[in-house]
Design a protein around this motif. Structure first.
Motif, PDB file in Angstrom:
ATOM      1  N   TRP A  10       0.807  -1.219   0.000  1.00  0.00           N
ATOM      2  CA  TRP A  10       0.000   0.000   0.000  1.00  0.00           C
ATOM      3  C   TRP A  10       0.838   1.266   0.000  1.00  0.00           C
ATOM      4  O   TRP A  10       0.423   2.288  -0.545  1.00  0.00           O
ATOM      5  N   TRP A  11       2.007   1.225   0.609  1.00  0.00           N
ATOM      6  CA  TRP A  11       2.810   2.444   0.717  1.00  0.00           C
ATOM      7  C   TRP A  11       3.508   2.815  -0.589  1.00  0.00           C
ATOM      8  O   TRP A  11       4.057   3.893  -0.712  1.00  0.00           O
ATOM      9  N   ASP A  13       2.204   3.600  -3.396  1.00  0.00           N
ATOM     10  CA  ASP A  13       1.547   4.702  -4.109  1.00  0.00           C
ATOM     11  C   ASP A  13       0.657   5.534  -3.188  1.00  0.00           C
ATOM     12  O   ASP A  13      -0.130   6.353  -3.655  1.00  0.00           O
ATOM     13  N   ALA A  14       0.778   5.352  -1.887  1.00  0.00           N
ATOM     14  CA  ALA A  14      -0.106   6.024  -0.941  1.00  0.00           C
ATOM     15  C   ALA A  14       0.122   7.533  -0.906  1.00  0.00           C
ATOM     16  O   ALA A  14       1.252   8.014  -1.025  1.00  0.00           O
ATOM     17  N   VAL A  50      -7.176  10.959   0.995  1.00  0.00           N
ATOM     18  CA  VAL A  50      -5.852  10.459   1.356  1.00  0.00           C
ATOM     19  C   VAL A  50      -5.946   9.002   1.806  1.00  0.00           C
ATOM     20  O   VAL A  50      -7.004   8.519   2.213  1.00  0.00           O
ATOM     21  N   ASP A  51      -4.815   8.315   1.736  1.00  0.00           N
ATOM     22  CA  ASP A  51      -4.770   6.887   2.045  1.00  0.00           C
ATOM     23  C   ASP A  51      -4.327   6.602   3.471  1.00  0.00           C
ATOM     24  O   ASP A  51      -4.624   5.531   4.014  1.00  0.00           O
ATOM     25  N   ALA A  52      -3.577   7.508   4.067  1.00  0.00           N
ATOM     26  CA  ALA A  52      -3.035   7.267   5.405  1.00  0.00           C
ATOM     27  C   ALA A  52      -2.802   8.590   6.100  1.00  0.00           C
ATOM     28  O   ALA A  52      -2.682   9.641   5.458  1.00  0.00           O
ATOM     29  N   GLY A  97     -11.076   3.511   5.755  1.00  0.00           N
ATOM     30  CA  GLY A  97     -10.103   3.095   4.759  1.00  0.00           C
ATOM     31  C   GLY A  97      -8.773   3.812   4.817  1.00  0.00           C
ATOM     32  O   GLY A  97      -7.996   3.756   3.858  1.00  0.00           O
ATOM     33  N   MET A  98      -8.480   4.479   5.945  1.00  0.00           N
ATOM     34  CA  MET A  98      -7.207   5.187   6.088  1.00  0.00           C
ATOM     35  C   MET A  98      -6.328   4.484   7.112  1.00  0.00           C
ATOM     36  O   MET A  98      -6.807   4.042   8.156  1.00  0.00           O
ATOM     37  N   ARG A  99      -5.057   4.394   6.822  1.00  0.00           N
ATOM     38  CA  ARG A  99      -4.099   3.778   7.732  1.00  0.00           C
ATOM     39  C   ARG A  99      -3.478   4.846   8.636  1.00  0.00           C
ATOM     40  O   ARG A  99      -3.555   6.045   8.341  1.00  0.00           O
ATOM     41  N   SER A 377       4.895   7.568  -3.867  1.00  0.00           N
ATOM     42  CA  SER A 377       4.044   7.988  -2.759  1.00  0.00           C
ATOM     43  C   SER A 377       4.227   9.476  -2.511  1.00  0.00           C
ATOM     44  O   SER A 377       5.315  10.019  -2.720  1.00  0.00           O
ATOM     45  N   HIS A 473      -5.924   8.472  -8.226  1.00  0.00           N
ATOM     46  CA  HIS A 473      -6.322   7.112  -7.879  1.00  0.00           C
ATOM     47  C   HIS A 473      -6.967   6.418  -9.078  1.00  0.00           C
ATOM     48  O   HIS A 473      -6.660   5.258  -9.390  1.00  0.00           O
TER      49      HIS A 473
END
Length: 543
Positions: A10-11, A13-14, A50-52, A97-99, A377, A473
């Motif tokens: 996941w990281w 392209d996060a 955002v993803d994280a 859905g966010m880390r 990323s 995305h």
């Protein structure tokens, strides 16, 4: 140029959003942001796309350096809430859905950490002192520091223990004593700190001062600069070979919890090939690309740093990261408005050059279009999606950065980029809380940058970020392939990645656009009669 991925995790392209907790959102009205404030804004962050989330330190701390002086690595400081609040915030982020990435500060502890208090209460040569860098002073009575090292924050890097010949090392503030990372007890302790947070469910760690920790054993004198300047830190206290053994060890700790946990290095080293050594397959997973952050507003220099970065990180099978601002740098919307756009001053005050706010924002909006078009990323610093500038006229009486105080104001420091966010234009503290209390003052100009106003404006910086992130995305740009396109001008960059073509005009004169459907543009006046205006960018797609 293709970026290789040995493990498409996941990281790779996060898009990761940095939260500086004390300035993000204040739920209890005491003037300092907190974990419950973050919880209140999780929907905002999820809607941003955002993803994280990376959180700067929230651990127990006397706050001598805004939490980067940790007294207890396994608890939340009451300023920010409780462990239960952290768990709620973590689960809320995961549900959306966010880390979550948390900060680990391993080079030093707080002087109030129980270990350091035990060290001060113990004698020379004790087990307690062996955890830190205690050394006997020079001179007949030990009255001089063990060497000439200077603190990154200014002044000597040594403080004498009262009534003794011994001194302790602190590469930062006096209240941040450096640990001795050749001590097995230190290694074991941090293994367990990592496990504590991994067991709670965190997805990764940002490693503070990752290029420090190991010093040349003889601690030789060093006459070079200690500033985090272009080219990175140098000297016998930085980027030593043994530091990589620590990260191989930590890599093994993370794999105890599966293969979807990560570490990102704050390593101010140069060139990119040197930084890439921190992300070899058995060490960390990411490293901040400070060479990109430090690149001025210049097409050739941007292209060169992008090429060099992709080559260096691809060589070790790791993703490249792209970052423009963070809690240690003047915000890029302000830097890009200076007469030498992109320079990295150590803070800006009322006596310094004042950025052209409109020009800086215009360039910032164009630069994010380049950044998010690149494979790899990306890191965003809270408020950049609002286009926030630094508070460049903050009176000295409000400043809290130890850099400012240890240099007697010669270095302005980082307070200007750490000002609480504006959420509502017509509310106390611009919606940072309901009481109007603020640990740092906000400039009046922040009203026009407030999130509530931008949510209602289709042309706002916030809306631009949301659209860019959604399209990035959709087109898989983070896992894409960068191909440079020829340009007729030396001040224009053009590239394709997947089905998207970026054109960035860093000059003042309009330039003709290639064929393609306009998908997004950095400004409402960016395109006219088939030409791209100066200090503007566009994303094109094939019709």
């Amino acid at each position: 140029m293709t970026q290789q991925h040995s493990r498409p995790q996941w990281w790779h392209d996060a898009v990761i959003y940095q939260i500086y907790p004390r300035s993000f959102m204040d739920a209890n009205g005491d003037g300092i942001g907190d974990l419950n404030g973050i919880i209140q804004r999780l929907d905002y962050l999820a809607n941003l796309g955002v993803d994280a989330l990376w959180l700067s330190p929230f651990y127990r701390s006397p706050q001598a350096d805004a939490g980067y002086d940790v007294a207890d690595y396994r608890d939340v400081d009451p300023l920010f809430g409780t462990l239960e609040d952290f768990d709620s915030m973590l689960s809320g982020a995961h549900e959306r859905g966010m880390r979550i990435i948390v900060d680990i500060v391993p080079n030093h502890t707080s002087s109030e950490h129980v270990w350091f208090q035990e060290a001060l209460a113990s004698s020379s040569g004790s087990r307690e002192r062996a955890r830190y860098m205690f050394r006997e002073g020079r001179g007949e009575h030990g009255e001089q520091p063990p060497n000439n090292w200077q603190s990154v924050f200014g002044g000597p890097a040594w403080t004498q223990v009262p009534g003794e010949r011994e001194w302790y090392l602190h590469l930062f503030d006096t209240r941040q004593p450096d640990l001795d990372w050749r001590n097995p007890e230190v290694l074991e302790e941090f293994d367990n700190v990592l496990r504590f947070w991994l067991e709670r469910g965190v997805d990764g760690f940002r490693i503070d001062v990752a290029h420090g920790m190991i010093k040349v054993p003889e601690l030789p004198d060093w006459d070079g600069s200690q500033e985090m300047i272009e080219g990175g830190n140098r000297g016998p206290m930085w980027d030593q070979e043994e530091v990589h053994e620590i990260y191989r060890r930590w890599n093994r700790v993370l794999t105890e919890f599966g293969r979807d946990r990560m570490m990102v290095a704050e390593a101010w080293v140069h060139p990119p090939a040197r930084t890439a050594r921190y992300v070899r397959s058995d060490e960390m997973q990411q490293a901040f690309n400070f060479d990109y952050l430090l690149t001025p507003w210049d097409a050739d220099k941007l292209r060169r740093v992008i090429d060099t970065s992709l080559e260096s990180y691809s060589a070790v099978g790791a993703p490249t990261t792209w970052v423009m601002s963070n809690h240690d740098s003047v915000r890029h919307a302000s830097r890009l408005g200076l007469s030498h756009p992109g320079q990295r001053p150590n803070g800006i005050d009322a006596d310094g050059e004042q950025p052209d706010e409109a020009l800086g924002l215009r360039r910032a909006r164009a630069l994010i279009m380049l950044t998010l078009a690149l494979p790899g990323s990306a890191y965003l610093y809270q408020g950049e999606e609002l286009g926030l500038p630094d508070h460049t006229t903050m009176p000295a009486r409000y400043r809290q950065d130890p850099t400012f105080h240890r240099t007697n104001g010669e270095q302005i420091g980082r307070d200007g980029c750490r000002v609480p966010l504006p959420w509502r234009a017509d509310a106390p503290a611009f919606g940072f809380n309901t009481t109007g209390e603020r640990w740092l003052p906000q400039p009046e100009s922040y009203a026009r940058y407030s999130a509530d106003r931008q949510l209602e404006d289709a042309d706002s910086t916030l809306e631009l970020y949301r659209r860019l992130l959604a399209m990035r995305h959709e087109y898989g740009l983070g896992h894409g392939e960068l191909v440079w396109q020829e340009s007729s001008r030396s001040d224009v960059l053009s590239l394709t990645n997947g089905g998207v073509t970026l054109v960035l005009n860093l000059g003042e004169t309009p330039v003709a656009l290639p064929e393609g459907q306009v998908a997004l543009q950095s400004a409402t006046d960016a395109i006219s009669h088939g030409q791209l205006a100066g200090n503007a960018a566009v994303w094109l797609t094939t019709p």
